[in-house]
Scaffold this active site. Structure first.
Site, PDB file in Angstrom:
ATOM      1  N   HIS A  78       0.819  -1.214   0.000  1.00 34.44           N
ATOM      2  CA  HIS A  78       0.000   0.000   0.000  1.00 34.44           C
ATOM      3  C   HIS A  78       0.856   1.269   0.000  1.00 34.44           C
ATOM      4  O   HIS A  78       0.456   2.293  -0.541  1.00 34.44           O
ATOM      5  CB  HIS A  78      -0.956   0.003   1.195  1.00 34.44           C
ATOM      6  CG  HIS A  78      -2.166  -0.862   1.000  1.00 34.44           C
ATOM      7  ND1 HIS A  78      -3.443  -0.426   1.246  1.00 34.44           N
ATOM      8  CD2 HIS A  78      -2.288  -2.144   0.572  1.00 34.44           C
ATOM      9  CE1 HIS A  78      -4.306  -1.404   0.973  1.00 34.44           C
ATOM     10  NE2 HIS A  78      -3.630  -2.460   0.578  1.00 34.44           N
ATOM     11  N   GLY A  84       4.498   6.299  -4.323  1.00 33.67           N
ATOM     12  CA  GLY A  84       5.786   5.600  -4.329  1.00 33.67           C
ATOM     13  C   GLY A  84       6.172   5.098  -2.947  1.00 33.67           C
ATOM     14  O   GLY A  84       5.512   5.401  -1.950  1.00 33.67           O
ATOM     15  N   ASP A  86       7.627   5.610  -0.098  1.00 27.29           N
ATOM     16  CA  ASP A  86       8.198   6.772   0.596  1.00 27.29           C
ATOM     17  C   ASP A  86       7.636   6.943   2.007  1.00 27.29           C
ATOM     18  O   ASP A  86       7.742   8.027   2.590  1.00 27.29           O
ATOM     19  CB  ASP A  86       7.953   8.055  -0.208  1.00 27.29           C
ATOM     20  CG  ASP A  86       6.479   8.440  -0.212  1.00 27.29           C
ATOM     21  OD1 ASP A  86       5.624   7.597   0.146  1.00 27.29           O
ATOM     22  OD2 ASP A  86       6.163   9.590  -0.573  1.00 27.29           O
ATOM     23  N   HIS A 205      -0.959 -13.262  -0.564  1.00 26.18           N
ATOM     24  CA  HIS A 205      -2.145 -13.693   0.173  1.00 26.18           C
ATOM     25  C   HIS A 205      -2.022 -15.133   0.667  1.00 26.18           C
ATOM     26  O   HIS A 205      -2.991 -15.707   1.138  1.00 26.18           O
ATOM     27  CB  HIS A 205      -3.403 -13.509  -0.672  1.00 26.18           C
ATOM     28  CG  HIS A 205      -3.772 -12.069  -0.902  1.00 26.18           C
ATOM     29  ND1 HIS A 205      -4.782 -11.653  -1.743  1.00 26.18           N
ATOM     30  CD2 HIS A 205      -3.250 -10.929  -0.381  1.00 26.18           C
ATOM     31  CE1 HIS A 205      -4.870 -10.335  -1.736  1.00 26.18           C
ATOM     32  NE2 HIS A 205      -3.938  -9.861  -0.925  1.00 26.18           N
TER      33      HIS A 205
HETATM   34  C1  HEM Z   1      -3.888  -7.891  -6.652  1.00 32.96           C
HETATM   35  C2  HEM Z   1      -4.550  -6.958  -6.011  1.00 32.96           C
HETATM   36  C3  HEM Z   1      -4.814  -7.012  -4.524  1.00 32.96           C
HETATM   37  C4  HEM Z   1      -6.010  -6.852  -3.935  1.00 32.96           C
HETATM   38  C5  HEM Z   1      -7.345  -6.563  -4.627  1.00 32.96           C
HETATM   39  C6  HEM Z   1      -5.807  -7.030  -2.515  1.00 32.96           C
HETATM   40  C7  HEM Z   1      -6.813  -6.928  -1.568  1.00 32.96           C
HETATM   41  C8  HEM Z   1      -6.668  -7.286  -0.247  1.00 32.96           C
HETATM   42  C9  HEM Z   1      -7.741  -7.312   0.724  1.00 32.96           C
HETATM   43  C10 HEM Z   1      -9.186  -6.905   0.453  1.00 32.96           C
HETATM   44  C11 HEM Z   1      -7.233  -7.773   1.886  1.00 32.96           C
HETATM   45  C12 HEM Z   1      -7.983  -8.008   3.187  1.00 32.96           C
HETATM   46  C13 HEM Z   1      -8.043  -6.730   3.998  1.00 32.96           C
HETATM   47  C14 HEM Z   1      -8.963  -6.909   5.198  1.00 32.96           C
HETATM   48  O1  HEM Z   1     -10.144  -7.187   4.999  1.00 32.96           O
HETATM   49  O2  HEM Z   1      -8.477  -6.787   6.343  1.00 32.96           O
HETATM   50  C15 HEM Z   1      -5.823  -8.031   1.667  1.00 32.96           C
HETATM   51  C16 HEM Z   1      -4.964  -8.519   2.615  1.00 32.96           C
HETATM   52  C17 HEM Z   1      -3.615  -8.701   2.399  1.00 32.96           C
HETATM   53  N1  HEM Z   1      -2.897  -8.335   1.280  1.00 32.96           N
HETATM   54 FE1  HEM Z   1      -3.696  -7.845  -0.502  1.00 32.96          FE
HETATM   55  N2  HEM Z   1      -4.496  -7.284  -2.283  1.00 32.96           N
HETATM   56  C18 HEM Z   1      -3.832  -7.280  -3.479  1.00 32.96           C
HETATM   57  C19 HEM Z   1      -2.471  -7.435  -3.671  1.00 32.96           C
HETATM   58  C20 HEM Z   1      -1.562  -7.595  -2.653  1.00 32.96           C
HETATM   59  C21 HEM Z   1      -0.121  -7.512  -2.800  1.00 32.96           C
HETATM   60  C22 HEM Z   1       0.600  -7.183  -4.113  1.00 32.96           C
HETATM   61  C23 HEM Z   1       0.416  -7.752  -1.585  1.00 32.96           C
HETATM   62  C24 HEM Z   1       1.863  -7.765  -1.188  1.00 32.96           C
HETATM   63  C25 HEM Z   1       2.880  -8.002  -1.979  1.00 32.96           C
HETATM   64  C26 HEM Z   1      -0.679  -8.011  -0.683  1.00 32.96           C
HETATM   65  C27 HEM Z   1      -0.540  -8.390   0.633  1.00 32.96           C
HETATM   66  C28 HEM Z   1      -1.592  -8.653   1.490  1.00 32.96           C
HETATM   67  C29 HEM Z   1      -1.442  -9.281   2.783  1.00 32.96           C
HETATM   68  C30 HEM Z   1      -0.160  -9.853   3.358  1.00 32.96           C
HETATM   69  C31 HEM Z   1      -2.715  -9.300   3.366  1.00 32.96           C
HETATM   70  C32 HEM Z   1      -3.079  -9.798   4.765  1.00 32.96           C
HETATM   71  C33 HEM Z   1      -3.025  -8.624   5.699  1.00 32.96           C
HETATM   72  C34 HEM Z   1      -3.232  -8.952   7.161  1.00 32.96           C
HETATM   73  O3  HEM Z   1      -3.361 -10.121   7.527  1.00 32.96           O
HETATM   74  O4  HEM Z   1      -3.245  -7.994   7.955  1.00 32.96           O
HETATM   75  N3  HEM Z   1      -1.852  -7.883  -1.355  1.00 32.96           N
HETATM   76  N4  HEM Z   1      -5.517  -7.715   0.365  1.00 32.96           N
END
Ligand code: HEM
Ligand SMILES: *[C@@H]1O[C@H](CO)[C@@H](O)[C@H](O)[C@H]1NC(C)=O
Ligand SMILES: *[C@@H]1O[C@H](CO)[C@@H](O)[C@H](O)[C@H]1NC(C)=O
Ligand SMILES: *[C@@H]1O[C@H](CO)[C@@H](O)[C@H](O)[C@H]1NC(C)=O
Length: 328
Positions: A78, A84, A86, A205
């Site tokens: 994020h 960027g 930063d 994920h």
């Molecule tokens: C491809 C597009 C992506 C979408 C639409 C997306 C969306 C999301 C959403 C909706 C959540 C759950 C948030 C919640 O309800 O608490 C999540 C969690 C997470 N995302 Fe993504 N994400 C994407 C890509 C990424 C990328 C590129 C990374 C890291 C390289 C990432 C790492 C994570 C991690 C590690 C979690 C778990 C966070 C936690 O347990 O606190 N995601 N993401």
């Protein structure tokens, strides 16, 4: 001559007033500066134990709460996609800037900020004013992959901290969890990341969780009915304050089971399962589900590339004293 004018134009653009506080910080296309100020062991002389200090903090905090690893990995994503890499995401609201990035709806469930604070405190004690919050976050995300059983790798440093942070910049740059493959592809392409790299990075994920509000209820006919029933029991509606693991099978292991789950129609988020269902990305999901080592290698490459998104380097930006506040 033409390039010179483009640079002048960029500098003028960067100097224009920003609605989100701070000002300054911008400026791209300075290739020679980039090479001289972003490299491996950037802190070797100025703060020799910088990377070790961050690693020890991540490790000790992880023992206390495993959730910080997915938290820090997501914070880095994020941060990099908005203004960027930063550390603009880390800034708290102030009177001058009441709505920084972390107040946006898509930021509300982010976690791990305290870990960065602890690392920053230790680094300020060891070498005051030297290590940027942007680099601390990059190191911490890298260490989070390692501590959950993923690959270990070296990254360059020298990132500088931004002074601009704007909630309204979050949703145009961070994709939503809906099943819109075009949106997923476009938001990554905007950061020079390919379709394959988008799929590869979604493998993050493999750890962590989502709140009901991000996906509930599951109504997609394509999802495994038993899985959907089980998830819908925990999350009958968006308003229930519960969480479900993104990788239902091995939520704390950095493995490729996430991709195997997508193939088995057990993807939690619509944005996850669509990667298997859509012909643009289906092959890459199948490859990653099958070839763990190949995915790990590509994940490292894509993380390194994501970590170079729109950097502030050299004399751009600043080294914050406190990751939550711009220097006064
Ligand atoms: C491809 C597009 C992506 C979408 C639409 C997306 C969306 C999301 C959403 C909706 C959540 C759950 C948030 C919640 O309800 O608490 C999540 C969690 C997470 N995302 Fe993504 N994400 C994407 C890509 C990424 C990328 C590129 C990374 C890291 C390289 C990432 C790492 C994570 C991690 C590690 C979690 C778990 C966070 C936690 O347990 O606190 N995601 N993401
Ligand atoms: C999907 O996202 C694109 C932008 O990335 C948008 O133009 C389009 O309207 C969206 N499609 C749907 C069905 O929401
Ligand atoms: C975009 O990615 C390509 C392929 O990885 C790379 O060659 C190019 O330098 C990148 N461009 C920018 C502006 O980052
Ligand atoms: C959701 O539950 C957690 C703990 O179970 C709590 O800390 C948090 O404040 C709750 N959030 C809301 C919006 O109620």
């Amino acid at each position: 001559m033409k390039n010179l004018w483009i640079n002048v134009l960029l500098l003028l653009l960067a100097a224009t007033f920003s609605a989100c506080g701070g000002g300054g910080g911008g400026g791209r296309g300075m290739i020679q500066v980039v090479e001289a100020t972003f490299y491996f062991n950037f802190y070797e002389k100025s703060c020799p134990h910088a990377e070790k200090i961050v690693k020890e903090v991540v490790l000790s905090q992880f023992k206390f709460n495993q959730g910080i690893a997915p938290g820090l990995l997501r914070l880095f994503f994020h941060d990099c996609f908005v203004e960027g890499c930063d550390a603009s995401l880390l800034l708290d609201p102030t009177k001058e800037n009441p709505t920084p990035e972390k107040t946006a709806i898509l930021s509300l469930s982010l976690r791990g900020y305290e870990v960065i604070d602890i690392a920053k405190q230790k680094l300020e004690a060891a070498c005051p004013g030297v290590v940027s919050c942007a680099d601390i976050l990059a190191f911490a995300a890298r260490d989070s992959v390692k501590v959950t059983g993923g690959p270990s790798y070296k990254i360059k440093s020298g990132r500088r901290d931004g002074r601009v942070s704007c909630a309204s910049q979050v949703s145009p740059n961070i994709p939503s969890a809906g099943p819109n493959i075009t949106e997923l592809i476009d938001t990554f392409a905007a950061k020079n990341l390919s379709v394959q790299e988008m799929v590869t990075l979604s493998g993050a994920h493999t750890i962590g969780r989502a709140h009901c509000k991000s996906f509930a209820p599951i109504r997609n006919y394509a999802i495994d009915p038993a899985f959907a029933k089980c998830v819908n029991k925990v999350c009958p509606t968006k308003t229930v304050n519960n969480t479900v693991s993104l990788d239902a099978t091995t939520p704390y292991d950095f493995d490729n089971v996430y991709f195997q789950n997508l193939v088995a129609k057990k993807g939690l988020l619509p944005s996850d399962e669509i990667l298997f269902l859509d012909p643009h990305t289906n092959m890459e999901v199948l490859r990653n589900a099958k070839h763990f080592r190949r995915w790990k290698k590509k994940f490292v490459e894509a993380m390194i590339k994501m970590g170079t998104t729109d950097l502030k380097l050299g004399t751009q930006g600043e080294i914050r004293n406190n990751c939550r506040k711009i220097n006064s």
